[in-house]
Write a protein that holds these residues in place. Structure first.
Motif, short mmCIF file in Angstrom:
data_model
loop_
_atom_site.label_atom_id
_atom_site.label_comp_id
_atom_site.label_asym_id
_atom_site.label_seq_id
_atom_site.Cartn_x
_atom_site.Cartn_y
_atom_site.Cartn_z
N PRO A 232 0.74 61.53 -2.52
CA PRO A 232 -0.33 62.55 -2.28
C PRO A 232 -0.32 63.00 -0.71
CG PRO A 232 -1.25 60.45 -2.91
CD PRO A 232 0.18 60.37 -2.93
N ALA A 233 -0.86 63.84 -0.49
CA ALA A 233 -1.12 64.29 1.05
C ALA A 233 -1.89 63.47 1.89
CB ALA A 233 -1.66 65.82 1.08
N ASP A 234 -2.59 62.69 1.45
CA ASP A 234 -3.55 61.84 2.33
C ASP A 234 -2.97 60.57 2.42
OD1 ASP A 234 -4.01 61.40 -0.31
OD2 ASP A 234 -5.85 60.45 0.11
N PHE A 235 -1.79 60.35 2.26
CA PHE A 235 -1.11 59.05 2.48
C PHE A 235 0.28 59.19 3.21
CE2 PHE A 235 -3.87 57.44 -0.71
CZ PHE A 235 -4.37 56.00 -0.48
N VAL A 236 0.53 58.35 4.09
CA VAL A 236 1.67 58.57 4.86
C VAL A 236 2.49 57.04 4.89
CG1 VAL A 236 0.75 60.33 6.61
CG2 VAL A 236 0.72 57.83 7.18
N VAL A 237 3.83 57.42 4.91
CA VAL A 237 4.71 56.25 4.84
C VAL A 237 4.83 55.54 6.14
CG1 VAL A 237 6.92 55.49 4.33
CG2 VAL A 237 5.97 57.38 2.91
N GLN A 238 4.39 54.31 6.41
CA GLN A 238 4.59 53.52 7.55
C GLN A 238 5.62 52.87 7.44
OE1 GLN A 238 0.95 51.08 7.74
NE2 GLN A 238 0.24 52.54 9.37
N ALA A 239 6.30 52.38 6.34
CA ALA A 239 7.73 51.66 6.39
C ALA A 239 7.96 51.42 5.01
CB ALA A 239 7.29 50.18 7.11
N VAL A 240 9.37 51.54 4.81
CA VAL A 240 10.04 51.33 3.58
C VAL A 240 10.97 50.04 4.04
CG1 VAL A 240 11.48 51.92 1.79
CG2 VAL A 240 9.65 53.52 2.66
N LEU A 241 10.59 48.96 3.44
CA LEU A 241 11.15 47.56 4.10
C LEU A 241 12.12 46.76 2.87
CD1 LEU A 241 8.34 46.30 6.22
CD2 LEU A 241 10.14 47.57 7.18
N PRO A 242 13.37 46.89 3.07
CA PRO A 242 14.37 45.96 2.28
C PRO A 242 13.96 44.71 2.25
CG PRO A 242 15.60 46.74 3.91
CD PRO A 242 14.34 47.34 3.99
N VAL A 243 13.83 43.84 1.24
CA VAL A 243 13.21 42.30 1.43
C VAL A 243 14.27 41.64 0.75
CG1 VAL A 243 11.55 40.86 0.56
CG2 VAL A 243 10.88 43.15 1.35
N VAL A 244 14.76 40.70 1.44
CA VAL A 244 15.63 39.60 0.89
C VAL A 244 14.93 38.44 0.61
CG1 VAL A 244 17.64 38.05 1.29
CG2 VAL A 244 17.47 40.24 2.08
N VAL A 245 14.61 37.91 -0.63
CA VAL A 245 13.75 36.81 -1.12
C VAL A 245 14.91 35.78 -1.19
CG1 VAL A 245 12.03 35.81 -2.92
CG2 VAL A 245 12.09 38.18 -2.28
N PRO A 246 14.49 34.37 -0.58
CA PRO A 246 15.61 33.45 -0.91
C PRO A 246 15.75 32.95 -2.16
CG PRO A 246 14.21 32.78 1.15
CD PRO A 246 13.84 34.38 0.48
N GLY A 247 16.84 33.12 -2.70
CA GLY A 247 17.28 32.44 -3.93
C GLY A 247 16.95 33.44 -5.01
N LEU A 248 16.74 34.88 -4.86
CA LEU A 248 16.60 35.87 -5.69
C LEU A 248 17.66 36.75 -5.35
CD1 LEU A 248 14.76 36.94 -8.10
CD2 LEU A 248 13.46 37.84 -6.27
N GLU A 249 18.51 37.44 -6.20
CA GLU A 249 19.58 38.32 -6.06
C GLU A 249 18.99 39.65 -6.13
OE1 GLU A 249 22.92 37.58 -8.62
OE2 GLU A 249 23.22 35.48 -7.72
N ALA A 250 18.01 40.00 -7.03
CA ALA A 250 17.40 41.30 -7.12
C ALA A 250 16.68 41.74 -5.99
CB ALA A 250 16.40 40.97 -8.08
N GLN A 251 17.21 43.20 -5.68
CA GLN A 251 16.94 43.63 -4.55
C GLN A 251 15.35 44.11 -4.47
OE1 GLN A 251 19.08 47.23 -3.64
NE2 GLN A 251 18.24 47.59 -1.38
N ARG A 252 14.58 43.94 -3.29
CA ARG A 252 13.37 44.15 -3.52
C ARG A 252 13.12 45.19 -2.25
NH1 ARG A 252 13.02 42.08 -7.82
NH2 ARG A 252 11.62 40.25 -8.49
N HIS A 253 11.98 45.89 -2.26
CA HIS A 253 11.36 46.76 -1.29
C HIS A 253 9.74 46.66 -1.23
CE1 HIS A 253 15.31 49.16 -1.69
NE2 HIS A 253 14.84 49.40 -0.38
#
Length: 220
Positions: free
Chosen positions: A182-203
């Motif tokens: 929606p128009a009243d929210f802006v993106v500050q960051a989209v961060l790829p996350v590497v979780v130790p022991g977890l192969e699935a990709q996260r953001h």
């Protein structure tokens, strides 16, 4: 990793994440883990059964949010088994935490954990986010696998301060959801996350509500 103990996986994981977690905090996180394992059979809190796997999928995954919180209060929407809200509350006991969950069995578990761990800054509310307002409102709203971004922004409006931050824990593909903001929210960051022991990709998607469009927002 399957031959390691949960405490070893946790200690190595927080070190890899670079999150400042003291031995005392780690002990409380492991106490939460034991309660999660104990209650899981009867309450079906999580599909993950292996305690070592729970460390990566639940504890470490939750702690990735910690550096991205702002202000003195946070609401965990659709908290479920207390993820990420309980680990965040354990790691930062000075921040007020609201756990919002509609399922009665899960609420019972959350209240048990809060009482056993003495998390006096945590409140558990049995309610749905779309029909709830918080008083006082919170500075940050977090959500893990709850809803699409547009819906989460609506929740954040109801639960948060005027310039609330929204931190959404998402999987590998976030492009389509970002296009529906929606128009009243802006993106500050989209961060790829590497979780130790977890192969699935996260953001982690960090959003901030802005003032320019606020007058156009209506209660539903």
């Amino acid at each position: 990793m399957s031959q390691m103990q949960p405490e070893d996986v946790l200690a190595a994981g927080v070190d890899a994440l670079g999150v400042p977690v003291s031995p005392g905090v780690q002990a409380s996180l492991l106490a939460f883990l034991r309660m999660l394992v104990e209650w899981n059979g009867a309450y079906n809190l999580t599909a993950v059964r292996d305690p070592v796997e729970m460390v990566s999928r639940h504890l470490l995954d939750s702690l990735t949010v910690l550096p991205h919180l702002c202000g003195n209060s946070v609401a965990d929407v659709g908290s479920g088994a207390g993820l990420p809200g309980i680990p965040l509350a354990i790691a930062d006991p000075k921040r007020r935490v609201v756990l919002l969950e509609s399922n009665g069995k899960k609420v019972r578990f959350l209240r048990h954990v809060v009482g056993r761990l003495g998390l006096s800054q945590v409140s558990v509310i049995q309610a749905r986010a779309e029909s709830t307002r918080l008083s006082p409102p919170v500075d940050t709203v977090v959500a893990r696998a709850v809803a699409d971004l547009a819906t989460l922004c609506d929740y954040a409006r109801r639960l948060g301060v005027a310039d609330v931050r929204m931190v959404a824990m998402k999987g590998p593909d976030v492009t389509a959801e970002l296009a529906t903001l929606p128009a009243d929210f802006v993106v500050q960051a989209v961060l790829p996350v590497v979780v130790p022991g977890l192969e699935a990709q996260r953001h982690l998607i960090c959003l901030q509500r802005t003032s320019e469009q606020r007058i156009e927002i209506r209660d539903q």
